[in-house]
Scaffold this motif. Structure first.
Motif, mmCIF file in Angstrom:
data_model
loop_
_atom_site.group_PDB
_atom_site.id
_atom_site.type_symbol
_atom_site.label_atom_id
_atom_site.label_comp_id
_atom_site.label_asym_id
_atom_site.label_seq_id
_atom_site.Cartn_x
_atom_site.Cartn_y
_atom_site.Cartn_z
ATOM 1 N N THR A 109 0.851 -1.184 0.000
ATOM 2 C CA THR A 109 0.000 0.000 0.000
ATOM 3 C C THR A 109 0.886 1.233 0.000
ATOM 4 O O THR A 109 2.078 1.169 0.336
ATOM 5 N N LEU A 110 0.304 2.353 -0.365
ATOM 6 C CA LEU A 110 1.060 3.599 -0.416
ATOM 7 C C LEU A 110 1.655 3.941 0.950
ATOM 8 O O LEU A 110 2.819 4.340 1.050
ATOM 9 N N SER A 111 0.896 3.729 2.015
ATOM 10 C CA SER A 111 1.407 4.048 3.353
ATOM 11 C C SER A 111 2.558 3.123 3.738
ATOM 12 O O SER A 111 3.523 3.554 4.370
ATOM 13 N N ARG A 112 2.499 1.856 3.336
ATOM 14 C CA ARG A 112 3.599 0.926 3.627
ATOM 15 C C ARG A 112 4.823 1.261 2.786
ATOM 16 O O ARG A 112 5.952 1.147 3.252
ATOM 17 N N GLN A 113 4.606 1.671 1.536
ATOM 18 C CA GLN A 113 5.721 2.099 0.689
ATOM 19 C C GLN A 113 6.407 3.308 1.313
ATOM 20 O O GLN A 113 7.638 3.384 1.355
ATOM 21 N N PHE A 114 5.610 4.262 1.806
ATOM 22 C CA PHE A 114 6.155 5.450 2.440
ATOM 23 C C PHE A 114 6.957 5.081 3.681
ATOM 24 O O PHE A 114 8.068 5.572 3.900
ATOM 25 N N SER A 115 6.396 4.211 4.501
ATOM 26 C CA SER A 115 7.072 3.785 5.722
ATOM 27 C C SER A 115 8.385 3.088 5.395
ATOM 28 O O SER A 115 9.420 3.351 6.037
ATOM 29 N N LEU A 116 8.365 2.206 4.409
ATOM 30 C CA LEU A 116 9.568 1.498 3.998
ATOM 31 C C LEU A 116 10.642 2.479 3.532
ATOM 32 O O LEU A 116 11.802 2.394 3.951
ATOM 33 N N GLU A 117 10.259 3.430 2.700
ATOM 34 C CA GLU A 117 11.215 4.419 2.194
ATOM 35 C C GLU A 117 11.746 5.298 3.321
ATOM 36 O O GLU A 117 12.949 5.584 3.391
ATOM 37 N N SER A 118 10.868 5.723 4.209
ATOM 38 C CA SER A 118 11.272 6.564 5.329
ATOM 39 C C SER A 118 12.282 5.849 6.232
ATOM 40 O O SER A 118 13.321 6.418 6.607
ATOM 41 N N HIS A 119 11.997 4.598 6.564
ATOM 42 C CA HIS A 119 12.913 3.835 7.408
ATOM 43 C C HIS A 119 14.211 3.507 6.672
ATOM 44 O O HIS A 119 15.297 3.525 7.282
ATOM 45 N N SER A 174 21.113 7.099 6.604
ATOM 46 C CA SER A 174 21.731 8.287 7.181
ATOM 47 C C SER A 174 22.408 8.031 8.527
ATOM 48 O O SER A 174 23.113 8.896 9.049
ATOM 49 N N CYS A 175 22.237 6.857 9.095
ATOM 50 C CA CYS A 175 22.812 6.541 10.404
ATOM 51 C C CYS A 175 24.277 6.145 10.260
ATOM 52 O O CYS A 175 24.625 5.284 9.452
ATOM 53 N N ASP A 176 25.119 6.780 11.067
ATOM 54 C CA ASP A 176 26.537 6.408 11.064
ATOM 55 C C ASP A 176 27.000 5.910 12.434
ATOM 56 O O ASP A 176 28.178 5.752 12.683
ATOM 57 N N ASP A 177 26.032 5.610 13.296
ATOM 58 C CA ASP A 177 26.311 5.082 14.636
ATOM 59 C C ASP A 177 26.265 3.555 14.569
ATOM 60 O O ASP A 177 25.198 2.953 14.475
ATOM 61 N N VAL A 178 27.430 2.925 14.597
ATOM 62 C CA VAL A 178 27.519 1.472 14.443
ATOM 63 C C VAL A 178 26.760 0.749 15.559
ATOM 64 O O VAL A 178 26.073 -0.244 15.302
#
Length: 61
Positions: free
Chosen positions: A5-15, A21-25
């Motif tokens: 669904t569009l909301s799941r696609q958005f959530s997947l992309e957001s996460h 962007s995380c550089d904290d191992v």
């Protein structure tokens, strides 16, 4: 990922972007372990409900 669904696609992309962007191992390790645990729990639940649907004990699988 087919048919999300569009909301799941958005959530997947957001996460996905948050992970990128995380550089904290240590944080990435924590997230990876959480996802691994969730994956195993999902596999166990799928096996359990599949066994129920087939009318057999899940321990037989």
């Amino acid at each position: 990922m087919a048919d999300l669904t569009l909301s799941r696609q958005f959530s997947l992309e957001s996460h996905s972007r948050a992970i990128d962007s995380c550089d904290d191992v240590a944080e990435l390790r924590r997230v990876a372990k959480t996802l691994l645990s969730a994956w195993h729990l999902q596999a166990d639940m799928t096996r359990h409900y599949g066994a129920q649907a087939m009318g057999i004990a899940s321990s037989a699988l």
